[in-house]
Design a protein around this motif. Structure first.
Motif, short mmCIF file in Angstrom:
data_model
loop_
_atom_site.label_atom_id
_atom_site.label_comp_id
_atom_site.label_asym_id
_atom_site.label_seq_id
_atom_site.Cartn_x
_atom_site.Cartn_y
_atom_site.Cartn_z
N HIS A 49 62.62 53.87 -24.46
CA HIS A 49 63.10 53.44 -25.76
C HIS A 49 62.47 54.20 -26.93
O HIS A 49 63.18 54.66 -27.82
N VAL A 55 66.08 46.35 -24.36
CA VAL A 55 65.19 47.52 -24.49
C VAL A 55 65.68 48.60 -23.53
O VAL A 55 65.93 48.32 -22.36
N SER A 56 65.82 49.82 -24.03
CA SER A 56 66.24 50.94 -23.18
C SER A 56 65.11 51.31 -22.21
O SER A 56 63.94 51.00 -22.46
N ALA A 57 65.49 52.00 -21.13
CA ALA A 57 64.50 52.39 -20.12
C ALA A 57 63.38 53.22 -20.76
O ALA A 57 62.19 52.98 -20.52
N ARG A 93 61.66 49.88 -20.94
CA ARG A 93 61.84 48.93 -19.84
C ARG A 93 61.42 49.52 -18.48
O ARG A 93 61.06 48.78 -17.57
N GLN A 128 55.38 48.58 -21.03
CA GLN A 128 56.62 48.21 -20.36
C GLN A 128 57.07 46.85 -20.86
O GLN A 128 56.29 45.89 -20.89
N LEU A 129 58.34 46.76 -21.27
CA LEU A 129 58.90 45.53 -21.81
C LEU A 129 60.01 45.02 -20.91
O LEU A 129 60.95 45.75 -20.60
N ASP A 130 59.91 43.77 -20.50
CA ASP A 130 60.91 43.14 -19.65
C ASP A 130 61.93 42.44 -20.54
O ASP A 130 61.87 41.24 -20.77
N ASP A 131 62.84 43.24 -21.10
CA ASP A 131 63.85 42.73 -22.02
C ASP A 131 65.09 43.59 -21.85
O ASP A 131 65.02 44.82 -21.99
N SER A 132 66.23 42.98 -21.57
CA SER A 132 67.45 43.74 -21.30
C SER A 132 67.98 44.48 -22.53
O SER A 132 68.83 45.35 -22.40
#
Length: 164
Positions: A81, A77-79, A64, A71-75
């Motif tokens: 991951h 997903v860890s910073a 994230r 980069q994934l915009d999903d809560s």
């Protein structure tokens, strides 16, 4: 400017023009693979491709945080991951491969819905990070299933295959 110099400059410009599908020059090589043969992670949702990520580096980070390669915009997903690592062939008898490594993320990483800590991924595997799913595409991988033999039935126009 001469015509040849303009042509050369235009070619260089086209190779480096920002385009998400072509972030590197056309001659970029990873191991012994050219960019045209580059494996990818295709972000999918309901069997529709949302995004394509060419695997153009030996190690790619997924998470994230903004400093990740993917980069994934999903809560969920860890910073930071997971890592995706490229391993070149050791000799002519081994194939290059990719390994997905979970970085002790909160919600884990999955390959074909199996939770993993570290796993070699293959063509058509489904990788899930949080609620985000990817299909790994590597058409260079020589791992084919046996071709099914088609049989003709006694009914005109009806064909079938035998399951093993």
């Amino acid at each position: 400017m001469s015509h040849d110099l303009v042509t050369i400059l235009l070619t260089i410009y086209q190779c480096f023009t920002f385009n998400p599908a072509n972030l590197y020059p056309k001659s970029f090589i990873l191991g012994n693979r050219r960019s045209s043969e580059m494996p990818l992670l295709m972000q999918i949702k309901d069997d529709v491709v949302q995004n394509k990520f060419p695997l153009d580096q030996k190690t790619m980070s997924i998470g994230r945080a903004t400093d990740n390669d993917i980069q994934l915009d999903d809560s969920t997903v860890s910073a930071n991951h997971a890592w995706l690592e490229y391993h070149p062939a050791d000799d002519e008898q081994t194939q290059p491969y990719y390994r997905l490594i979970d970085l002790k993320s909160t919600n884990g990483s999955f390959v074909n819905e199996e939770k993993i800590s570290e796993h070699t991924i293959h063509h058509n595997d489904i990788v899930r990070i949080g609620f985000v799913s990817f299909k790994f595409i590597d058409e260079n991988e020589h791992r084919f299933e046996e071709t099914a033999k088609v049989h003709k039935s006694w009914i005109p126009g009806v064909y079938y295959t035998k399951d093993k």
